[in-house]
Design a protein around this motif. Structure first.
Motif, PDB file in Angstrom:
ATOM      1  N   CYS A  42      44.431  40.647  40.878  1.00 20.74           N
ATOM      2  CA  CYS A  42      44.039  39.878  39.706  1.00 20.74           C
ATOM      3  C   CYS A  42      45.300  39.378  39.004  1.00 20.74           C
ATOM      4  O   CYS A  42      46.220  40.147  38.755  1.00 20.74           O
ATOM      5  N   CYS A  45      45.488  41.529  35.245  1.00 20.96           N
ATOM      6  CA  CYS A  45      45.734  42.972  35.164  1.00 20.96           C
ATOM      7  C   CYS A  45      46.472  43.509  36.387  1.00 20.96           C
ATOM      8  O   CYS A  45      46.807  44.691  36.442  1.00 20.96           O
ATOM      9  N   CYS A  67      36.849  39.321  36.565  1.00 17.31           N
ATOM     10  CA  CYS A  67      37.553  40.414  37.244  1.00 17.31           C
ATOM     11  C   CYS A  67      36.794  41.722  36.996  1.00 17.31           C
ATOM     12  O   CYS A  67      36.357  41.985  35.880  1.00 17.31           O
ATOM     13  N   CYS A  70      39.379  43.976  34.356  1.00 20.54           N
ATOM     14  CA  CYS A  70      39.732  43.551  33.003  1.00 20.54           C
ATOM     15  C   CYS A  70      38.796  42.465  32.469  1.00 20.54           C
ATOM     16  O   CYS A  70      38.956  42.007  31.348  1.00 20.54           O
TER      17      CYS A  70
END
Ligand SMILES: [Zn+2]
Length: 321
Positions: A42, A45, A67, A70
């Motif tokens: 991601c 994060c 995601c 996060c």
């Protein structure tokens, strides 16, 4: 028949996976990262994605475009590129079967899709994507996979480049800068190398139409921001002319109404010319007019030509004549 169907489904799945790969290639090129195969993560994060979060299109739908960790929004670009690559690959197998021709056109489409992403995101077309298309196109015709001679391929590669360079530079006195980036000239050259001199004309015309249709909302938005209502009105007048032309072609143009038809054609032409002059004046007075990247329109037009061939333009001409 069933074998062909399996082949198409197989091609669609390969397309999904390659599309997923093309997303990563484009983004790493934009960030200037060396391309290495590593697990995707991601961007916010930095958590590594599980294999089941990495399934093209499906994972995006299951995760609701966010995601898992996060909840950062995942760009619609990912599933969009995966789905389009999948459709293009399936169509290639459908039209050209399991062949070297299909393989070449798969590579062409992949490079084009990557250039489309980088051009839309950051108005950048990388030489590493654009120049190989020219070489591939010439090789494609040297191996007799296309419909044109090797000489035609080489000449069209040159012609595509020269044409776009002339158009791009002719904008200098008017806009103070090139109308297109150099990347667009190289893309046109590559399309010429693949499809030949005769193909360049419909590809270029259709790309301009796509550009106008796609760019209009942005142009109108910019003009409204600058309170240039005159130009906005002129743009709507131009669209009105297209509607008038359709009315003329499909409703009025009968033998007994020929004078009405001629009158309407004349009126349409006058409105179109006046509107165009107003729009061009508006653009010249306001240097803040931002130009959209032209690459994507050219690429979409090229991909359409790949499937439609010379029918591409004749369909369009039939609509208006
Ligand atoms: Zn995250």
């Amino acid at each position: 028949m069933t074998l062909e169907l399996y082949l198409n489904i197989f091609a669609a799945i390969i397309g999904l996976c390659i599309g997923s790969f093309l997303n990563v290639v484009a983004l790493r090129q934009l960030k200037g990262e060396e391309f290495v195969l590593k697990a995707s993560h991601c961007p916010k994060c930095n958590k590594f994605l599980k294999w089941y979060d990495n399934i093209p299109v499906l994972s995006y739908l299951f995760l609701g475009g966010k995601c898992r960790f996060c909840k950062e929004k995942i760009s619609i670009q990912y599933p969009l590129v995966e789905a389009s690559t999948s459709v293009v690959f399936a169509l290639l197998f459908f039209f050209f079967g399991l062949s070297f021709k299909t393989l070449f056109l798969m590579i062409l489409s992949s490079l084009m899709i990557v250039m489309c992403i980088t051009d839309i995101k950051e108005q950048a077309v990388f030489d590493a994507n654009s120049y190989p298309v020219i070489i591939l196109g010439i090789l494609y015709n040297a191996l007799n996979l296309g419909d044109i001679s090797l000489l035609n391929s080489c000449m069209a590669a040159a012609a595509g480049f020269v044409f776009f360079e002339i158009v791009a530079r002719s904008g200098k006195p008017f806009f103070g800068e090139r109308i297109f980036g150099e990347g667009d000239s190289v893309i046109a050259s590559g399309l010429g190398a693949f499809f030949g001199l005769k193909a360049l004309i419909p590809i270029i015309i259709v790309s301009f139409i796509i550009q106008v249709l796609a760019g209009m909302p942005v142009v109108v938005k910019n003009m409204l921001k600058e309170k240039d209502y005159k130009s906005v009105t002129a743009i709507f007048a131009l669209f009105f002319c297209i509607i008038l032309a359709f009315i003329n072609k499909y409703i009025i143009r009968h033998e007994e109404l020929i004078y009405y038809s001629l009158g309407l054609s004349g009126l349409t032409m006058i409105i179109a010319i006046i509107s165009t002059v107003i729009i061009l004046k508006g653009i010249k007075e306001r240097q803040s007019f931002t130009l959209l990247p032209f690459g994507p329109a050219l690429i979409i037009s090229g991909l359409l030509y790949m499937f439609a061939g010379s029918n591409l333009l004749s369909c369009l001409i039939k609509l208006f004549t």
